[in-house]
Scaffold this motif. Structure first.
Motif, PDB file in Angstrom:
ATOM      1  N   ARG A 198       0.841  -1.191   0.000  1.00 26.88           N
ATOM      2  CA  ARG A 198       0.000   0.000   0.000  1.00 26.88           C
ATOM      3  C   ARG A 198       0.877   1.243   0.000  1.00 26.88           C
ATOM      4  NH1 ARG A 198      -2.665  -0.473   6.088  1.00 26.88           N
ATOM      5  NH2 ARG A 198      -0.771   0.056   7.284  1.00 26.88           N
ATOM      6  N   THR A 247      -5.731   4.049   5.155  1.00 22.35           N
ATOM      7  CA  THR A 247      -6.055   4.710   3.896  1.00 22.35           C
ATOM      8  C   THR A 247      -4.837   4.760   2.989  1.00 22.35           C
ATOM      9  OG1 THR A 247      -7.796   6.069   4.888  1.00 22.35           O
ATOM     10  CG2 THR A 247      -6.785   6.892   2.861  1.00 22.35           C
ATOM     11  N   VAL A 284      -3.553   3.598  -1.485  1.00 20.15           N
ATOM     12  CA  VAL A 284      -3.783   2.785  -2.676  1.00 20.15           C
ATOM     13  C   VAL A 284      -3.130   1.434  -2.415  1.00 20.15           C
ATOM     14  CG1 VAL A 284      -3.394   2.534  -5.151  1.00 20.15           C
ATOM     15  CG2 VAL A 284      -3.839   4.808  -4.182  1.00 20.15           C
ATOM     16  N   THR A 301      -5.871  -0.195  -6.148  1.00 19.14           N
ATOM     17  CA  THR A 301      -7.259   0.125  -5.801  1.00 19.14           C
ATOM     18  C   THR A 301      -7.243   0.982  -4.539  1.00 19.14           C
ATOM     19  OG1 THR A 301      -9.467  -0.824  -5.409  1.00 19.14           O
ATOM     20  CG2 THR A 301      -7.607  -2.003  -4.433  1.00 19.14           C
ATOM     21  N   GLN A 302      -8.048   2.042  -4.552  1.00 16.17           N
ATOM     22  CA  GLN A 302      -8.048   3.004  -3.454  1.00 16.17           C
ATOM     23  C   GLN A 302      -8.885   2.495  -2.295  1.00 16.17           C
ATOM     24  OE1 GLN A 302      -6.517   6.253  -3.157  1.00 16.17           O
ATOM     25  NE2 GLN A 302      -7.225   6.015  -1.040  1.00 16.17           N
ATOM     26  N   THR A 313     -10.184   4.038   1.341  1.00 15.82           N
ATOM     27  CA  THR A 313     -10.287   5.231   2.167  1.00 15.82           C
ATOM     28  C   THR A 313     -11.099   4.907   3.405  1.00 15.82           C
ATOM     29  OG1 THR A 313     -10.200   6.659   0.209  1.00 15.82           O
ATOM     30  CG2 THR A 313     -11.001   7.644   2.254  1.00 15.82           C
TER      31      THR A 313
END
Length: 130
Positions: free
Chosen positions: A38, A91, A93, A124-125, A127
Motif C-alpha cells: 500500500r 487509507t 492505494v 485500488t483506493q 479510504t
C-alpha cells in the motif's frame, strides 16, 4: 503475459471491513507468491501481506497482524485480502504484486522488498473515514 487486476477498494468507516481481490493471469499461484502493498500520499510503498506459493502460508506486517487475512483460490488464480477493524491510517492505494523467481519460500522478511516482485497491478483506493 503477466497481468494483475485489483478490485474491492472503496470508502469505509473506521472499524469497518473490506475485501480486496487480486485476479492473476499469465502465471499460477502455486508457482509464484503474491504480495499486497500500500502507498499513502507522500509515503513510501510498504508491504502489507504476502502469501506463499507452496502451501499458501501467510505473512503480515505488524501494523495489520490480527486485522487482515490473506488467502487464495488457486482454481480461480485469485488472491484476497480481507481487511477488518479498519483505521484511518489504513487509507492508501493498495497494490498486489507477483513474486519474482528470487522470492522463494520461506520468505523471512524478503516479501516486504519491492525488488522481489516483477509484476504489479494498477492499484485500488481504500479510504477509511467517517
Amino acid at each position: 503475459q503477466v497481468q494483475l487486476v485489483e478490485s474491492g477498494g472503496g470508502l469505509v468507516q473506521p472499524g469497518g471491513s473490506l475485501r480486496l481481490s487480486c485476479a492473476a493471469s499469465g502465471f499460477t499461484l502455486d508457482a509464484y507468491g503474491i504480495g499486497w502493498f500500500r502507498q499513502a500520499p507522500g509515503e513510501e510503498r510498504e508491504g502489507v501481506s504476502a502469501i506463499g506459493y507452496e502451501d499458501g502460508r501467510p505473512y503480515y506486517a505488524d501494523s495489520v497482524e490480527g486485522r487482515f487475512t490473506i488467502s487464495r483460490d488457486v482454481a480461480k488464480n485469485t488472491v484476497y485480502l480481507q481487511m477488518t477493524s479498519l483505521k484511518p491510517e489504513d487509507t492508501a492505494v493498495y497494490y498486489c504484486a507477483k513474486g519474482s523467481r528470487y522470492l522463494r519460500e520461506p520468505y523471512g522478511s524478503s516479501w516486504t522488498r519491492h525488488n522481489r516482485y516483477d509484476g504489479w497491478g494498477q492499484g485500488t483506493q481504500v479510504t477509511v473515514s467517517s
